[in-house]
Design a protein around this motif. Structure first.
Motif, short mmCIF file in Angstrom:
data_model
loop_
_atom_site.label_atom_id
_atom_site.label_comp_id
_atom_site.label_asym_id
_atom_site.label_seq_id
_atom_site.Cartn_x
_atom_site.Cartn_y
_atom_site.Cartn_z
N LYS A 45 -1.08 -29.38 9.34
CA LYS A 45 0.15 -30.14 9.60
C LYS A 45 -0.17 -31.46 10.29
O LYS A 45 0.40 -32.51 9.95
CB LYS A 45 1.09 -29.30 10.45
CG LYS A 45 2.43 -29.98 10.74
CD LYS A 45 3.33 -29.06 11.56
CE LYS A 45 4.67 -29.74 11.85
NZ LYS A 45 5.55 -28.86 12.67
N ARG A 46 -1.08 -31.42 11.24
CA ARG A 46 -1.44 -32.64 11.98
C ARG A 46 -2.06 -33.68 11.06
O ARG A 46 -1.73 -34.88 11.13
CB ARG A 46 -2.42 -32.29 13.10
CG ARG A 46 -2.75 -33.47 14.02
CD ARG A 46 -3.72 -33.04 15.10
NE ARG A 46 -5.02 -32.71 14.55
CZ ARG A 46 -5.95 -33.63 14.26
NH1 ARG A 46 -5.71 -34.91 14.46
NH2 ARG A 46 -7.11 -33.26 13.78
N LYS A 86 -1.66 -33.98 7.77
CA LYS A 86 -0.67 -34.52 6.83
C LYS A 86 0.33 -35.45 7.52
O LYS A 86 0.74 -36.47 6.96
CB LYS A 86 0.07 -33.37 6.14
CG LYS A 86 -0.82 -32.59 5.17
CD LYS A 86 -0.05 -31.49 4.48
CE LYS A 86 -0.91 -30.80 3.43
NZ LYS A 86 -0.19 -29.71 2.72
N LEU A 87 0.71 -35.12 8.75
CA LEU A 87 1.66 -35.95 9.47
C LEU A 87 1.05 -37.25 9.96
O LEU A 87 1.76 -38.26 10.16
CB LEU A 87 2.24 -35.18 10.68
CG LEU A 87 3.23 -34.07 10.36
CD1 LEU A 87 3.67 -33.37 11.63
CD2 LEU A 87 4.45 -34.63 9.60
#
Length: 268
Positions: free
Chosen positions: A261-262, A264-265
């Protein structure tokens, strides 16, 4: 390398022979007075405590009893590995190592960064360290969890082996000319050597490793334990209680999804 409660500890920056490593551990285990140094590991004993200074400058402090027990366990586990017997572990850890800041500065795309993660697998003995593709790693962990938790087999039939001896004979009779057949035969030969006491199905996973490339086969070994046979690079098998293995997988999925998630964000 020794595995302490705090995690794995490299005692030498350079490789040492297995015979030298085992003989040194045996000598260390039998000493009344601990030496001041073991390869690149500096040892300071004071009272009931042992203070270790690692080759990279890191420090670890533990009780003398725990230090001696770690050495005893390492010797016992190495004997099992050398005899192609599974190492019994009460716990297991899949530790994800994110790329360094310097590596992150070299890449601008998430797809590139995802290939720069490493995973360490260890319990009371060190099993594997390899680079993984982060996204593939998460997918493999979820498939492994489904099999361990509920016996759910992956949709890909090629992952599931019911008759290892029969498949070895089939591949051998073909002459093993294709590279993929040679690779599979090597995997199955390793599985046969390491899977004593486990019953099929044996399910194939890679954890999306690529440097080195590793293949592990998982199987129920009875008595509430699961066998994980690392058949290509590590050449060893471990037996872990089912509940402990599920906890390790759940923790690994949580850590990996957080990193995914980190990445991609971040827009990288």
């Amino acid at each position: 390398m020794l595995v302490l409660e705090e995690g794995p500890v490299f005692i030498s920056e350079d490789p040492v022979t297995l015979d030298e490593f085992i003989s040194s551990l045996k000598a260390l285990h039998s000493m009344d007075a601990l030496p001041k140094k073991l390869w690149d590991l500096k040892i300071m004993a004071e009272g009931g405590w042992v203070h270790l200074t690692l080759w990279d400058g890191g420090e670890v402090q533990l009780t003398r009893d725990n230090f001696i027990e770690a050495i005893r366990t390492s010797i016992q586990n190495l004997k099992a590995v050398l005899n192609n017997k599974p190492v019994r572990m009460e716990w297991l850890k899949f530790k994800l190592k994110p790329p360094s800041h310097e590596v992150l500065e070299m890449f601008s795309e998430p797809e590139d960064i995802m290939d720069e993660y490493e995973v360490q697998v260890y319990g009371s003995t060190y099993v594997l360290e390899a680079f993984v593709n982060l996204e593939g790693y998460v997918e493999e962990l979820k498939l492994l969890r489904a099999f361990v938790a509920d016996g759910k087999l992956p949709a890909e039939e090629w992952r599931v082996k019911w008759n290892v001896d029969g498949e070895i004979k089939r591949l051998s009779s073909k002459g093993v000319k294709k590279p993929e057949d040679r690779g599979l035969l090597r995997e199955l030969a390793g599985l046969k050597k390491l899977s004593a006491g486990a019953a099929p199905p044996f399910v194939r996973f890679t954890l999306s490793t690529y440097d080195p490339f590793e293949v592990l086969y998982a199987a129920d070994s009875g008595k509430g334990e699961f066998l994980l046979a690392f058949v290509l690079y590590s050449g060893m098998a471990v037996k872990v209680p089912k509940n402990a293995l599920l906890r390790a997988i759940d923790e690994a999925i949580k850590d990996a999804e957080k990193e995914l998630k980190r990445v991609k964000l971040s827009g990288r």
